[in-house]
Design a protein around this motif. Structure first.
Motif, PDB file in Angstrom:
ATOM      1  N   ARG A 110       0.815  -1.226   0.000  1.00 19.78           N
ATOM      2  CA  ARG A 110       0.000   0.000   0.000  1.00 19.78           C
ATOM      3  C   ARG A 110       0.844   1.270   0.000  1.00 19.78           C
ATOM      4  N   ALA A 111       2.129   1.138   0.263  1.00 28.18           N
ATOM      5  CA  ALA A 111       3.019   2.302   0.276  1.00 28.18           C
ATOM      6  C   ALA A 111       4.315   1.911  -0.434  1.00 28.18           C
ATOM      7  N   PRO A 112       4.297   1.902  -1.763  1.00 29.97           N
ATOM      8  CA  PRO A 112       5.448   1.404  -2.532  1.00 29.97           C
ATOM      9  C   PRO A 112       6.752   2.162  -2.281  1.00 29.97           C
ATOM     10  N   SER A 113       6.675   3.388  -1.806  1.00 23.96           N
ATOM     11  CA  SER A 113       7.903   4.144  -1.572  1.00 23.96           C
ATOM     12  C   SER A 113       8.607   3.736  -0.276  1.00 23.96           C
ATOM     13  N   LEU A 114       7.898   3.034   0.605  1.00 28.61           N
ATOM     14  CA  LEU A 114       8.506   2.601   1.871  1.00 28.61           C
ATOM     15  C   LEU A 114       9.419   1.403   1.645  1.00 28.61           C
ATOM     16  N   GLU A 115      10.516   1.399   2.371  1.00 25.78           N
ATOM     17  CA  GLU A 115      11.456   0.284   2.275  1.00 25.78           C
ATOM     18  C   GLU A 115      12.240   0.199   3.573  1.00 25.78           C
ATOM     19  N   ARG A 116      12.501  -1.010   4.003  1.00 22.74           N
ATOM     20  CA  ARG A 116      13.390  -1.253   5.135  1.00 22.74           C
ATOM     21  C   ARG A 116      14.351  -2.352   4.720  1.00 22.74           C
ATOM     22  N   GLN A 117      15.599  -2.160   5.061  1.00 19.57           N
ATOM     23  CA  GLN A 117      16.607  -3.159   4.747  1.00 19.57           C
ATOM     24  C   GLN A 117      17.047  -3.832   6.036  1.00 19.57           C
ATOM     25  N   LEU A 118      17.051  -5.154   6.019  1.00 20.12           N
ATOM     26  CA  LEU A 118      17.531  -5.952   7.142  1.00 20.12           C
ATOM     27  C   LEU A 118      18.919  -6.426   6.758  1.00 20.12           C
ATOM     28  N   ILE A 119      19.908  -5.934   7.444  1.00 19.59           N
ATOM     29  CA  ILE A 119      21.292  -6.200   7.056  1.00 19.59           C
ATOM     30  C   ILE A 119      21.964  -7.050   8.130  1.00 19.59           C
ATOM     31  N   LEU A 120      22.531  -8.168   7.702  1.00 23.58           N
ATOM     32  CA  LEU A 120      23.272  -9.053   8.591  1.00 23.58           C
ATOM     33  C   LEU A 120      24.749  -8.913   8.283  1.00 23.58           C
ATOM     34  N   GLY A 121      25.505  -8.486   9.272  1.00 21.61           N
ATOM     35  CA  GLY A 121      26.947  -8.398   9.127  1.00 21.61           C
ATOM     36  C   GLY A 121      27.586  -9.748   9.423  1.00 21.61           C
ATOM     37  N   SER A 122      28.829  -9.910   9.043  1.00 22.68           N
ATOM     38  CA  SER A 122      29.506 -11.195   9.221  1.00 22.68           C
ATOM     39  C   SER A 122      29.646 -11.582  10.687  1.00 22.68           C
ATOM     40  N   GLY A 123      29.612 -10.625  11.589  1.00 20.55           N
ATOM     41  CA  GLY A 123      29.714 -10.921  13.014  1.00 20.55           C
ATOM     42  C   GLY A 123      28.397 -11.339  13.641  1.00 20.55           C
ATOM     43  N   GLY A 124      27.347 -11.439  12.852  1.00 18.21           N
ATOM     44  CA  GLY A 124      26.052 -11.849  13.377  1.00 18.21           C
ATOM     45  C   GLY A 124      25.189 -10.697  13.856  1.00 18.21           C
ATOM     46  N   ARG A 125      25.626  -9.478  13.663  1.00 22.55           N
ATOM     47  CA  ARG A 125      24.867  -8.304  14.058  1.00 22.55           C
ATOM     48  C   ARG A 125      23.880  -7.901  12.990  1.00 22.55           C
ATOM     49  N   TRP A 126      22.650  -7.627  13.414  1.00 21.75           N
ATOM     50  CA  TRP A 126      21.598  -7.193  12.494  1.00 21.75           C
ATOM     51  C   TRP A 126      21.370  -5.706  12.675  1.00 21.75           C
ATOM     52  N   ARG A 127      20.932  -5.077  11.618  1.00 23.58           N
ATOM     53  CA  ARG A 127      20.457  -3.706  11.735  1.00 23.58           C
ATOM     54  C   ARG A 127      19.330  -3.484  10.738  1.00 23.58           C
ATOM     55  N   ILE A 128      18.413  -2.613  11.127  1.00 25.89           N
ATOM     56  CA  ILE A 128      17.314  -2.211  10.248  1.00 25.89           C
ATOM     57  C   ILE A 128      17.659  -0.836   9.730  1.00 25.89           C
ATOM     58  N   CYS A 129      17.544  -0.687   8.451  1.00 28.84           N
ATOM     59  CA  CYS A 129      17.954   0.550   7.815  1.00 28.84           C
ATOM     60  C   CYS A 129      16.810   1.106   6.966  1.00 28.84           C
ATOM     61  N   ASP A 130      16.556   2.383   7.057  1.00 30.68           N
ATOM     62  CA  ASP A 130      15.561   3.079   6.230  1.00 30.68           C
ATOM     63  C   ASP A 130      16.321   3.934   5.223  1.00 30.68           C
ATOM     64  N   PRO A 131      16.389   3.512   3.957  1.00 33.44           N
ATOM     65  CA  PRO A 131      17.182   4.263   2.980  1.00 33.44           C
ATOM     66  C   PRO A 131      16.650   5.671   2.711  1.00 33.44           C
ATOM     67  N   ALA A 132      15.385   5.921   2.979  1.00 39.22           N
ATOM     68  CA  ALA A 132      14.841   7.267   2.770  1.00 39.22           C
ATOM     69  C   ALA A 132      15.377   8.239   3.815  1.00 39.22           C
ATOM     70  N   ARG A 133      15.700   7.743   4.991  1.00 39.33           N
ATOM     71  CA  ARG A 133      16.186   8.616   6.067  1.00 39.33           C
ATOM     72  C   ARG A 133      17.700   8.617   6.185  1.00 39.33           C
ATOM     73  N   ASP A 134      18.317   7.471   5.938  1.00 41.36           N
ATOM     74  CA  ASP A 134      19.756   7.360   6.135  1.00 41.36           C
ATOM     75  C   ASP A 134      20.363   6.423   5.097  1.00 41.36           C
ATOM     76  N   ALA A 135      20.479   6.916   3.883  1.00 43.92           N
ATOM     77  CA  ALA A 135      20.991   6.089   2.780  1.00 43.92           C
ATOM     78  C   ALA A 135      22.429   5.666   3.039  1.00 43.92           C
ATOM     79  N   ARG A 136      23.185   6.491   3.743  1.00 40.07           N
ATOM     80  CA  ARG A 136      24.578   6.178   4.028  1.00 40.07           C
ATOM     81  C   ARG A 136      24.710   4.923   4.890  1.00 40.07           C
ATOM     82  N   ARG A 137      23.861   4.827   5.878  1.00 44.74           N
ATOM     83  CA  ARG A 137      23.897   3.698   6.804  1.00 44.74           C
ATOM     84  C   ARG A 137      23.470   2.399   6.122  1.00 44.74           C
ATOM     85  N   CYS A 138      22.743   2.504   5.038  1.00 48.29           N
ATOM     86  CA  CYS A 138      22.245   1.323   4.326  1.00 48.29           C
ATOM     87  C   CYS A 138      23.275   0.737   3.374  1.00 48.29           C
ATOM     88  N   GLN A 139      24.400   1.388   3.212  1.00 50.46           N
ATOM     89  CA  GLN A 139      25.408   0.895   2.264  1.00 50.46           C
ATOM     90  C   GLN A 139      26.151  -0.270   2.802  1.00 50.46           C
TER      91      GLN A 139
END
Length: 184
Positions: free
Chosen positions: A155-184
């Motif tokens: 219902r909101a195609p512009s919304l996106e969240r990225q679930l990123i798993l680092g090699s150390g087992g740490r997860w983070r949720i990233c919102d590319p609309a708010r913080d594109a740098r952190r999503c890289q």
């Protein structure tokens, strides 16, 4: 009988104008409200996925054996996921009975962008995250998994969240609309 009281009531026309103004304000704020609801839905699914991934990793550490977080069906993550243990090793013992701890059903109206193609073992082409006895997310061939899943909302195609798993087992949720740098 002396009637010194004046009537201060409103007419039907005035009441209709007030109702019309309230309706227009409500209609103008509806898209904002729908986006906020969609953002909460997508964040809820993202957090639930990460909680399940943490559970799978903790089970692998606790039991000292591999635990798999995988799509519930072959069609991908959109139909949900499950966490299972035992009988996943390369050599399956005939007495081994797999344990299924729990699963998540379909997540409509949330979906995994690209069908959730991420977290595919490059050697076996199987989808999922396999946590070894040390709690590391590795592929079947032993390589570390560092990947992401991208959630969208119908219902909101512009919304996106990225679930990123680092090699150390740490997860983070990233919102590319708010913080594109952190999503890289």
């Amino acid at each position: 009988m002396n009637n010194d009281h004046q009537s201060y009531g409103g007419s039907l026309l005035e009441l209709m104008v007030v109702i019309l103004i309230v309706a227009m304000i409500a209609m103008s704020t509806m898209p904002i409200l729908q986006n906020q609801i969609a953002a909460r839905e997508i964040d809820s699914v993202a957090r639930r996925f990460i909680v399940h991934a943490h559970f799978a990793r903790q089970q692998a550490l606790y039991l000292g054996e591999q635990v798999l977080l995988a799509p519930a069906t072959q069609s991908g993550w959109d139909d949900g996921w499950l966490i299972q243990s035992g009988c996943i090793a390369k050599r399956v013992q005939s007495s081994c009975t797999p344990q299924h701890w729990f699963s998540q059903g379909a997540i409509d109206p949330i979906y995994f962008k690209g069908g959730g193609k991420q977290f595919v073992d490059p050697h076996s082409q199987k989808r999922g995250i396999l946590f070894n006895a040390a709690g590391a997310a590795k592929t079947g061939q032993g390589g570390f998994v560092a990947n992401r899943l991208i959630l969208g909302h119908y219902r909101a195609p512009s919304l996106e969240r990225q679930l990123i798993l680092g090699s150390g087992g740490r997860w983070r949720i990233c919102d590319p609309a708010r913080d594109a740098r952190r999503c890289q």
